[in-house]
Design a protein around this motif. Structure first.
Motif, short mmCIF file in Angstrom:
data_model
loop_
_atom_site.label_atom_id
_atom_site.label_comp_id
_atom_site.label_asym_id
_atom_site.label_seq_id
_atom_site.Cartn_x
_atom_site.Cartn_y
_atom_site.Cartn_z
N GLN A 13 0.83 -1.20 0.00
CA GLN A 13 0.00 0.00 0.00
C GLN A 13 0.87 1.25 0.00
O GLN A 13 2.03 1.24 0.45
CB GLN A 13 -0.91 0.01 1.22
CG GLN A 13 -2.04 -1.01 1.15
CD GLN A 13 -3.03 -0.84 2.28
OE1 GLN A 13 -2.69 -0.38 3.36
NE2 GLN A 13 -4.27 -1.24 2.04
N ALA A 14 0.32 2.33 -0.49
CA ALA A 14 1.02 3.61 -0.47
C ALA A 14 1.48 3.94 0.95
O ALA A 14 0.73 3.72 1.92
CB ALA A 14 0.12 4.71 -1.01
N LEU A 85 6.50 4.48 -0.17
CA LEU A 85 6.21 4.20 -1.57
C LEU A 85 4.93 4.88 -2.04
O LEU A 85 3.98 5.05 -1.26
CB LEU A 85 6.11 2.69 -1.78
CG LEU A 85 7.47 1.98 -1.85
CD1 LEU A 85 7.32 0.49 -1.58
CD2 LEU A 85 8.11 2.21 -3.20
N THR A 90 5.12 2.27 -8.97
CA THR A 90 4.77 0.98 -9.58
C THR A 90 5.53 0.78 -10.88
O THR A 90 5.47 1.61 -11.79
CB THR A 90 3.26 0.90 -9.83
OG1 THR A 90 2.58 0.93 -8.58
CG2 THR A 90 2.90 -0.37 -10.59
N VAL A 111 2.35 -0.59 -6.13
CA VAL A 111 1.95 0.22 -4.98
C VAL A 111 0.50 0.63 -5.18
O VAL A 111 0.17 1.32 -6.14
CB VAL A 111 2.84 1.45 -4.82
CG1 VAL A 111 2.46 2.20 -3.55
CG2 VAL A 111 4.31 1.05 -4.79
#
Length: 113
Positions: A13-14, A85, A90, A111
């Motif tokens: 995940q972000a 991230l 990605t 991500v």
């Protein structure tokens, strides 16, 4: 023949973190500079970071302060620590030995927002 193998990709995940590894032959790691590149869908492959044999580093502006490149010459391994991230990170990430123009097979980083 130079052989590079990446690992450590995945889905995160972000805001999350991943650490990529690139394992190479002893010959590869006797070479000076190593690099990480990435290629997002529909985009050109771009340089992410470089590291010399003695540990001098350079980063793309888009990853400065979030990514850290490092190497362990005794283990013939290079790393990319990726923190905070973002979905724009990605891509397929590749390790590269410029002096012998050798690429790994790539590892996917995704991500999610």
């Amino acid at each position: 023949q130079v052989h590079l193998v990446e690992s450590g990709g995945g889905v995160v995940q972000a805001g999350g973190s991943l650490r990529l590894s690139c394992a190479g032959s002893r010959l590869t790691f006797s070479i000076n500079t190593m690099a990480w590149y990435r290629q997002a869908p529909g985009k050109a492959r771009e340089l992410v970071a470089t590291i010399t044999q003695i540990g001098n580093t350079n980063y793309a502006d888009s990853v400065k302060g979030r990514f850290t490149i490092s190497r362990d010459n005794a283990k013939n391994t290079m790393y990319l620590q990726m923190n905070n991230l973002k979905p724009d990170d990605t891509a397929v990430y590749y390790c590269y030995a410029p002096v012998v123009n050798a690429w790994g097979q790539g590892t996917q980083v995704t991500v999610s927002s």
